[in-house]
Scaffold this motif. Structure first.
Motif, PDB file in Angstrom:
ATOM      1  N   GLY A   1       7.926  15.916   4.847  1.00 48.17           N
ATOM      2  CA  GLY A   1       7.869  16.185   6.275  1.00 48.17           C
ATOM      3  C   GLY A   1       7.259  15.053   7.068  1.00 48.17           C
ATOM      4  O   GLY A   1       7.651  14.801   8.211  1.00 48.17           O
ATOM      5  N   SER A   2       6.274  14.348   6.482  1.00 42.73           N
ATOM      6  CA  SER A   2       5.607  13.263   7.208  1.00 42.73           C
ATOM      7  C   SER A   2       6.300  11.921   7.057  1.00 42.73           C
ATOM      8  O   SER A   2       5.885  10.931   7.672  1.00 42.73           O
ATOM      9  CB  SER A   2       4.161  13.150   6.726  1.00 42.73           C
ATOM     10  OG  SER A   2       4.125  12.837   5.336  1.00 42.73           O
ATOM     11  N   GLY A   3       7.331  11.872   6.227  1.00 40.08           N
ATOM     12  CA  GLY A   3       8.055  10.617   6.054  1.00 40.08           C
ATOM     13  C   GLY A   3       7.506   9.728   4.963  1.00 40.08           C
ATOM     14  O   GLY A   3       7.976   8.593   4.802  1.00 40.08           O
ATOM     15  N   ASP A   4       6.514  10.197   4.198  1.00 44.37           N
ATOM     16  CA  ASP A   4       5.965   9.396   3.099  1.00 44.37           C
ATOM     17  C   ASP A   4       6.843   9.536   1.855  1.00 44.37           C
ATOM     18  O   ASP A   4       7.755  10.358   1.793  1.00 44.37           O
ATOM     19  CB  ASP A   4       4.539   9.862   2.788  1.00 44.37           C
ATOM     20  CG  ASP A   4       3.614   9.667   3.983  1.00 44.37           C
ATOM     21  OD1 ASP A   4       3.900   8.774   4.793  1.00 44.37           O
ATOM     22  OD2 ASP A   4       2.624  10.428   4.098  1.00 44.37           O
ATOM     23  N   SER A   5       6.526   8.705   0.851  1.00 46.88           N
ATOM     24  CA  SER A   5       7.273   8.795  -0.404  1.00 46.88           C
ATOM     25  C   SER A   5       6.908  10.090  -1.126  1.00 46.88           C
ATOM     26  O   SER A   5       5.775  10.577  -1.051  1.00 46.88           O
ATOM     27  CB  SER A   5       6.947   7.597  -1.298  1.00 46.88           C
ATOM     28  OG  SER A   5       5.557   7.574  -1.585  1.00 46.88           O
ATOM     29  N   VAL A   6       7.886  10.673  -1.827  1.00 45.45           N
ATOM     30  CA  VAL A   6       7.722  11.969  -2.473  1.00 45.45           C
ATOM     31  C   VAL A   6       7.487  11.757  -3.962  1.00 45.45           C
ATOM     32  O   VAL A   6       8.235  11.031  -4.631  1.00 45.45           O
ATOM     33  CB  VAL A   6       8.970  12.854  -2.241  1.00 45.45           C
ATOM     34  CG1 VAL A   6       8.848  14.151  -3.018  1.00 45.45           C
ATOM     35  CG2 VAL A   6       9.152  13.122  -0.757  1.00 45.45           C
ATOM     36  N   ARG A   7       6.411  12.409  -4.498  1.00 43.63           N
ATOM     37  CA  ARG A   7       6.114  12.341  -5.921  1.00 43.63           C
ATOM     38  C   ARG A   7       5.585  13.703  -6.355  1.00 43.63           C
ATOM     39  O   ARG A   7       4.564  14.173  -5.845  1.00 43.63           O
ATOM     40  CB  ARG A   7       5.066  11.265  -6.194  1.00 43.63           C
ATOM     41  CG  ARG A   7       4.600  11.196  -7.644  1.00 43.63           C
ATOM     42  CD  ARG A   7       5.708  10.720  -8.564  1.00 43.63           C
ATOM     43  NE  ARG A   7       5.270  10.629  -9.955  1.00 43.63           N
ATOM     44  CZ  ARG A   7       6.084  10.357 -10.959  1.00 43.63           C
ATOM     45  NH1 ARG A   7       7.379  10.149 -10.720  1.00 43.63           N
ATOM     46  NH2 ARG A   7       5.619  10.278 -12.194  1.00 43.63           N
TER      47      ARG A   7
END
Length: 744
Positions: free
Chosen positions: A319-325
């Motif tokens: 949702g915040s546009g950061d990378s997903v892990r």
């Protein structure tokens, strides 16, 4: 995303295991609880039904006691003790209750002495239920006999009491009570619709029944109820079958005083209390079981929660546009969600690019729409200008002919004036509806005596059948020009649709000013009435379009009234029944009428400079002004106008705006500047000219006479130094008012 290899456990399997651990003891406890609750509820239901039957039996006994008491009161009549049977007959007939068929008096041998159902002395009739008569005579106590149908086919219950005859003989006084009396007792108990209540006499015959009274009265109860009463004694509960075939749980009780039976039957499901209690017991067991389940399954839930929190962190990153892990998991569903989040992150980037492109395209479309709207507004303004220009010389020529009072063309002038007014109204409506659509229509509310505005609007309809009722003053905060337009549109609407008698009424209702415009014209159907204020909407018309118009007048009326904080409504009883429009406006504070400014007469002679590039319009206007006694010079360009003004100053300059070499705004400034320079030159020639130098620039009155009539055009004209703005075609009265304040 790389996931741990190895065994992947299904989340579904984990949840099933957790549910099984909790539900096994819950199911055992629930079964035991329901069994115990069911037995308890059966016993409670039987107790409640017996109690209900006893209460009904008491009510029936009370009704019979009331009948016995009424008979005892009749028996106390002196006529009975004195042996006056005719007088006692009249007393019994008068005191008999409305729900009795009558009163019967029998002697010691059981022979009828009289029956109030028949005239006194009528032949004796057969005695119904002789057994109860004999029992009352022998036992010397009140007896409620068996229900039976008499010779007339009407059912009745004999209620008998022993009385003493004139010589002390054991006579019997009987009231033939209608069974419906006991049906009323049942009705007062508010029987549920699925229950059955029956009242049986001492012989087991049906006296009253909550279902199908007329068919079952004096009949036998159902075979199952009769068998239950024979086998179970004076009071019991058991399963039965109603006469209609319904399976019931029935409770009955026998009155020890009269021997009557009251039976209450209800469906086997009970009264609804059992179901609630059953669930209450079951819920208590479920809560205990769930507590044990929580302890046994906590370690499983903690494992699942930790993995779900990892997925939540990945979703928040998405949702915040950061990378997903997402952390690795052995639970298959959570592992699939992690992979889905990574795929969604990739799609998000692609969607952001697409969204940016679409936003750019949207802004371009909005810019194109704004340009189209501006082009539309410019077109309508130019259309209004181009249509008003040819209308101006036509109206001016008509005014001139009216001033000359040429009788030979009076009818033709009237026709032309109506059509010119119609064309001007169409142009005004088009421009106003454009302002409404763009939100630019505005009003300038000021303290206003609405009564004066209404009177002026009606006076302007000279020659039309319009009547007016209005008080001297009704003050509001309003725009006089726009409210005059509202009244004009409503009156024009009435005239177009065939009104031969239009009435205008102004009054004050509930703290609001109300204007009613009623006509006897074509009227409106309900579907037209619902849409009459919509722009461009008109009732279906033949190809000839007898009524004309663009369908904008009433839409403009509604918008103007709304801008004043009011509302407008239309009413009609149907086609051919006329129409009525009501305008409601908030009241305002009254103000003192200002004394009129002293000014020269409107037709005092003026020196006028008339500038218009339309030669027909200029020629017609000049002729009209000269006919009014003014001195008029005409120019068709700004340069010619300035030259004429240099030759001889004018008191009034009437300028068109759209001139070929310089627009009217610039020409107004140039004329005032030329006048100032001339005043300064005259002042330099001698001291006697100082006053002219100081005030000469203000002596010229500027009047804009143009086809541009939007609000912005009026504001621009006043800002450019014009004293008055007139929109073509200007009326004779408007021209006179524009010249009234000019110096002579």
């Amino acid at each position: 995303m790389r996931q741990e290899a190895g065994l992947a456990l299904s989340l579904r399997h984990l949840l099933i295991l957790l549910t099984a651990i909790g539900l096994l003891p819950l199911a055992l406890l629930g079964g035991w609880s329901i069994h115990g609750a069911a037995r308890y509820l059966e016993q409670e239901q039987e107790r409640l039904m017996i109690g209900h039957a006893r209460a009904l039996s008491s009510a029936v006994d009370a009704e019979l006691d009331g009948t016995v008491a009424a008979l005892s009161g009749i028996a106390k009549s002196p006529a009975l003790a004195g042996g006056d049977m005719r007088a006692f007959y009249e007393t019994a007939r008068r005191l008999a209750r409305p729900d009795w068929l009558g009163v019967v008096l029998t002697d010691a041998d059981g022979n009828p002495i009289f029956r109030t159902m028949a005239p006194f002395g009528a032949p004796a009739a057969r005695i119904a239920d002789p057994d109860s008569l004999h029992q009352a005579r022998e036992q010397r106590r009140p007896i409620a006999g068996r229900v039976a149908r008499g010779q007339g086919g009407r059912a009745a219950v004999p209620v008998r009491i022993p009385v003493n005859g004139p010589d002390g003989q054991p006579w019997v006084l009987t009231a033939a009570v209608q069974p419906d009396r006991f049906l009323d007792v049942i009705a007062r108990q508010k029987v549920p619709p699925d229950s059955v209540i029956g009242v049986l006499d001492s012989g087991g015959n049906m006296v009253a029944r909550s279902r199908d009274q007329e068919r079952t009265v004096a009949g036998s109860p159902s075979a199952s109820l009769a068998a239950l009463m024979r086998s179970a004694g004076p009071e019991s509960v058991g399963p039965t079958t109603a006469l209609e075939g319904d399976r019931l749980i029935s409770a009955y009780t026998t009155s020890p005083r009269y021997g009557w039976v009251v039976a209450v039957g209800a469906p086997g499901a009970g009264f609804g209390v059992g179901l609630f209690q059953r669930y209450a017991v079951y819920l208590a067991g479920a809560l205990v079981s769930l507590g044990a389940c929580f302890a046994l399954a906590s370690w499983l839930s903690n494992r699942i929660v930790r993995r779900i929190r990892s997925v939540q962190a990945g979703a928040a990153a998405l949702g915040s546009g950061d990378s997903v892990r997402v952390a690795p998991s052995r639970i298959k569903e959570i592992r699939q969600m992690g992979m889905a989040l990574e795929a969604a992150a990739a799609q998000r980037a692609a969607h952001e690019d697409e969204r940016s492109r679409l936003l750019g395209a949207r802004e371009e479309a909005l810019d194109a729409a704004r340009q189209a709207a501006r082009a539309k507004d410019d077109f309508l303004a130019m259309l209004g200008h181009e249509l008003r220009n040819p209308l101006s010389p036509i109206q001016t020529s008509l005014d001139l002919m009216d001033l000359r009072d040429e009788p030979g063309s009076q009818r033709e002038r009237a026709i032309m004036r109506r059509q010119v007014s119609h064309l001007r109204r169409l142009v005004d409506d088009l421009l106003d509806v454009s302002r409404i659509a763009s939100g630019k229509l505005a009003v300038d509310p000021r303290p206003l005596n609405l009564a004066d505005t209404v009177r002026h609007a009606v006076a302007a309809r000279a020659g039309e059948p319009v009547t007016l009722e209005a008080p001297p003053e009704v003050w509001i905060d309003g725009d006089e020009t726009r409210l005059s337009q509202v009244l004009g549109n409503l009156l024009s609407n009435a005239a177009r649709f065939g009104s031969s008698a239009t009435s205008v009424v102004l009054d004050v209702v509930d703290g609001q000013a109300r204007i009613k415009v009623a006509d006897n014209g074509a009227g409106m159907a309900p579907d037209l009435l619902a849409r009459v204020f919509e722009p461009f909407y008109q009732a279906p018309q033949p190809l000839a379009r007898r009524t004309g118009g663009l369908g904008l007048g009433l839409a403009i009326v509604r918008e103007i009234v709304t801008l004043h904080g009011g509302r407008v409504a239309a009413f009609s009883d149907g086609p051919g029944a006329g129409s009525r429009f009501e305008v409601l406006l908030p009241l305002g504070a009254a103000v003192a009428s200002a004394a009129p400014d002293s000014a020269p007469g409107a037709d005092a002679a003026r020196s006028i400079l008339l500038v218009d590039d339309n030669e027909d319009a200029a020629s017609a206007t000049a002729l009209l002004l000269r006919h009014l006694g003014h001195s008029v010079r005409v120019a068709h360009s700004a340069a010619a106008a300035r030259a004429l003004a240099q030759e001889a100053p004018a008191a009034v300059a009437i300028l068109d705006i759209g001139l070929p070499d310089m627009d009217g705004y610039a020409l107004a400034g140039a004329l005032r500047e030329d006048m100032r320079r001339r005043a300064r030159r005259d002042a330099a020639r001698g001291p006697q000219m100082d006053a002219a130098a100081d005030g000469g620039a203000g002596a010229l009155r500027l009047v804009a006479l143009t086809g541009y009539g939007q609000q912005s055009d009026v504001a621009r004209a006043l800002a450019a130094g014009f004293d008055v703005h007139l929109t073509k075609p200007a009326t004779l009265e408007a021209l006179r008012r524009a010249l009234a304040a000019a110096p002579g």
